[in-house]
Scaffold this motif. Structure first.
Motif, PDB file in Angstrom:
ATOM      1  N   ILE A   1       0.838  -1.205   0.000  1.00 21.68           N
ATOM      2  CA  ILE A   1       0.000   0.000   0.000  1.00 21.68           C
ATOM      3  C   ILE A   1       0.875   1.257   0.000  1.00 21.68           C
ATOM      4  O   ILE A   1       0.623   2.221  -0.727  1.00 21.68           O
ATOM      5  N   ALA A   2       1.942   1.234   0.824  1.00 22.96           N
ATOM      6  CA  ALA A   2       2.827   2.394   0.892  1.00 22.96           C
ATOM      7  C   ALA A   2       3.551   2.606  -0.430  1.00 22.96           C
ATOM      8  O   ALA A   2       3.678   3.741  -0.907  1.00 22.96           O
ATOM      9  N   LEU A   3       4.012   1.520  -1.045  1.00 19.27           N
ATOM     10  CA  LEU A   3       4.719   1.643  -2.312  1.00 19.27           C
ATOM     11  C   LEU A   3       3.797   2.185  -3.399  1.00 19.27           C
ATOM     12  O   LEU A   3       4.182   3.053  -4.184  1.00 19.27           O
ATOM     13  N   ALA A   4       2.552   1.686  -3.421  1.00 17.41           N
ATOM     14  CA  ALA A   4       1.585   2.187  -4.400  1.00 17.41           C
ATOM     15  C   ALA A   4       1.327   3.672  -4.190  1.00 17.41           C
ATOM     16  O   ALA A   4       1.221   4.444  -5.153  1.00 17.41           O
ATOM     17  N   GLY A   5       1.224   4.088  -2.936  1.00 19.69           N
ATOM     18  CA  GLY A   5       1.000   5.498  -2.646  1.00 19.69           C
ATOM     19  C   GLY A   5       2.153   6.381  -3.098  1.00 19.69           C
ATOM     20  O   GLY A   5       1.949   7.490  -3.602  1.00 19.69           O
ATOM     21  N   MET A   6       3.374   5.884  -2.923  1.00 19.67           N
ATOM     22  CA  MET A   6       4.537   6.666  -3.342  1.00 19.67           C
ATOM     23  C   MET A   6       4.608   6.794  -4.861  1.00 19.67           C
ATOM     24  O   MET A   6       4.938   7.854  -5.396  1.00 19.67           O
ATOM     25  N   LEU A   7       4.291   5.706  -5.566  1.00 23.86           N
ATOM     26  CA  LEU A   7       4.275   5.773  -7.025  1.00 23.86           C
ATOM     27  C   LEU A   7       3.178   6.717  -7.522  1.00 23.86           C
ATOM     28  O   LEU A   7       3.375   7.469  -8.480  1.00 23.86           O
ATOM     29  N   ALA A   8       2.018   6.672  -6.865  1.00 24.41           N
ATOM     30  CA  ALA A   8       0.923   7.558  -7.245  1.00 24.41           C
ATOM     31  C   ALA A   8       1.299   9.018  -7.030  1.00 24.41           C
ATOM     32  O   ALA A   8       1.010   9.880  -7.866  1.00 24.41           O
ATOM     33  N   ALA A   9       1.971   9.299  -5.912  1.00 21.83           N
ATOM     34  CA  ALA A   9       2.374  10.680  -5.629  1.00 21.83           C
ATOM     35  C   ALA A   9       3.405  11.178  -6.637  1.00 21.83           C
ATOM     36  O   ALA A   9       3.383  12.334  -7.039  1.00 21.83           O
ATOM     37  N   ALA A  10       4.300  10.290  -7.066  1.00 24.17           N
ATOM     38  CA  ALA A  10       5.357  10.693  -8.001  1.00 24.17           C
ATOM     39  C   ALA A  10       4.817  10.902  -9.405  1.00 24.17           C
ATOM     40  O   ALA A  10       5.200  11.858 -10.099  1.00 24.17           O
ATOM     41  N   THR A  11       3.920  10.011  -9.865  1.00 28.96           N
ATOM     42  CA  THR A  11       3.446  10.055 -11.252  1.00 28.96           C
ATOM     43  C   THR A  11       2.132  10.803 -11.419  1.00 28.96           C
ATOM     44  O   THR A  11       1.747  11.142 -12.528  1.00 28.96           O
ATOM     45  N   ARG A  12       1.412  11.009 -10.293  1.00 26.28           N
ATOM     46  CA  ARG A  12       0.080  11.621 -10.312  1.00 26.28           C
ATOM     47  C   ARG A  12      -0.912  10.786 -11.124  1.00 26.28           C
ATOM     48  O   ARG A  12      -1.841  11.314 -11.728  1.00 26.28           O
ATOM     49  N   ASN A  13      -0.693   9.475 -11.151  1.00 26.71           N
ATOM     50  CA  ASN A  13      -1.617   8.535 -11.764  1.00 26.71           C
ATOM     51  C   ASN A  13      -2.098   7.539 -10.721  1.00 26.71           C
ATOM     52  O   ASN A  13      -1.497   7.412  -9.644  1.00 26.71           O
ATOM     53  N   SER A  14      -3.184   6.856 -11.030  1.00 28.29           N
ATOM     54  CA  SER A  14      -3.751   5.889 -10.093  1.00 28.29           C
ATOM     55  C   SER A  14      -3.148   4.507 -10.324  1.00 28.29           C
ATOM     56  O   SER A  14      -3.117   4.028 -11.464  1.00 28.29           O
ATOM     57  N   PRO A  15      -2.665   3.873  -9.275  1.00 28.61           N
ATOM     58  CA  PRO A  15      -2.080   2.534  -9.434  1.00 28.61           C
ATOM     59  C   PRO A  15      -3.158   1.467  -9.588  1.00 28.61           C
ATOM     60  O   PRO A  15      -4.286   1.627  -9.112  1.00 28.61           O
ATOM     61  N   ARG A  16      -2.808   0.382 -10.255  1.00 24.66           N
ATOM     62  CA  ARG A  16      -3.670  -0.791 -10.363  1.00 24.66           C
ATOM     63  C   ARG A  16      -3.071  -1.889  -9.484  1.00 24.66           C
ATOM     64  O   ARG A  16      -1.929  -2.310  -9.708  1.00 24.66           O
TER      65      ARG A  16
END
Length: 234
Positions: free
Chosen positions: A9-24
């Motif tokens: 969950i934390a990794l997905a949140g960090m990727l979302a914050a960096a790319t401004r896209n929603s993770p799957r």
């Protein structure tokens, strides 16, 4: 669907914050898979943040499709942050650092100001355990904290060598910020703010720190130095 591990969950949140896209996020056998599309215009800074974040996964990759680029990461359903430290060699007697088998890095905590102090050896495999311990301690989204800790810790590994004893401190400040400190035993090896070229694979560590932190600096002692930074949120 089973609940995703906090690490995923934390990794997905960090990727979302960096790319401004929603993770799957999907379940695969024995693991959680995270996929996220990359922006069409990907700056060198964001690219480095994404790579740093992916490095905390058990497996990761980059997919090129006709519709665009995407990265993926897989987190095994196991106590990655705990078991990763099992393979670390014990510290030398009297070094002030230890890496006990089968548990997270040793810590002390002041219950009044929520300071956490972690003594460990600077091996790459120790970083997931360190990040997991800090996430659990903070109990809230802490993307900037984890990014800064990762960069400062990796900087020790890169410039002083694997196995260097370090002390990591994370604490709140009186003005509502979070302060991160990483102390190592070499007062001579001072960090330098490098501005890497767009296509450079390395050299961005303190440039990333400078971009994320509100302020940062170095405190030298007779036999050690401490690189510190402060980010929003206490």
């Amino acid at each position: 669907m089973p609940t995703s591990p906090p690490h995923a969950i934390a990794l997905a949140g960090m990727l979302a914050a960096a790319t401004r896209n929603s993770p799957r996020i999907t379940e695969i056998q024995g693991a959680v898979r995270i996929e996220i599309d990359l922006p069409q215009e990907l700056s060198g800074l964001i690219r480095s943040i994404v790579l740093t974040t992916l490095g905390a996964a058990d497996r990761y990759g980059h997919d090129y499709t006709a519709d665009g680029d995407a990265v993926w990461a897989e987190i095994d359903r196991k106590a990655t942050a705990v078991t990763d430290i099992d393979s670390l060699p014990p510290s030398e007697p009297g070094s002030g650092a230890s890496a006990p088998s089968g548990c997270a890095p040793p810590m002390s905590e002041d219950v009044h100001d929520r300071t956490i102090v972690l003594d460990l050896l600077a091996f790459p495999k120790a970083l997931p355990a360190l990040r997991h311990t800090l996430r659990e301690h903070l109990g809230r989204p802490c993307t900037d904290v984890l990014l800064c800790v990762s960069e400062l810790f990796s900087n020790v590994v890169r410039h002083l060598g694997e196995g260097t004893p370090v002390t990591v401190r994370v604490k709140g400040t009186h003005d509502g910020r979070t302060r991160i400190e990483v102390t190592d035993p070499d007062p001579r090896a001072l960090p330098v703010l490098l501005h890497a070229a767009t296509n450079d694979e390395s050299g961005r560590g303190l440039a990333l720190l400078d971009a994320v932190a509100l302020r940062w600096g170095v405190a030298q002692g007779p036999e050690s130095k401490t690189v510190w930074c402060e980010v929003e949120g206490g």
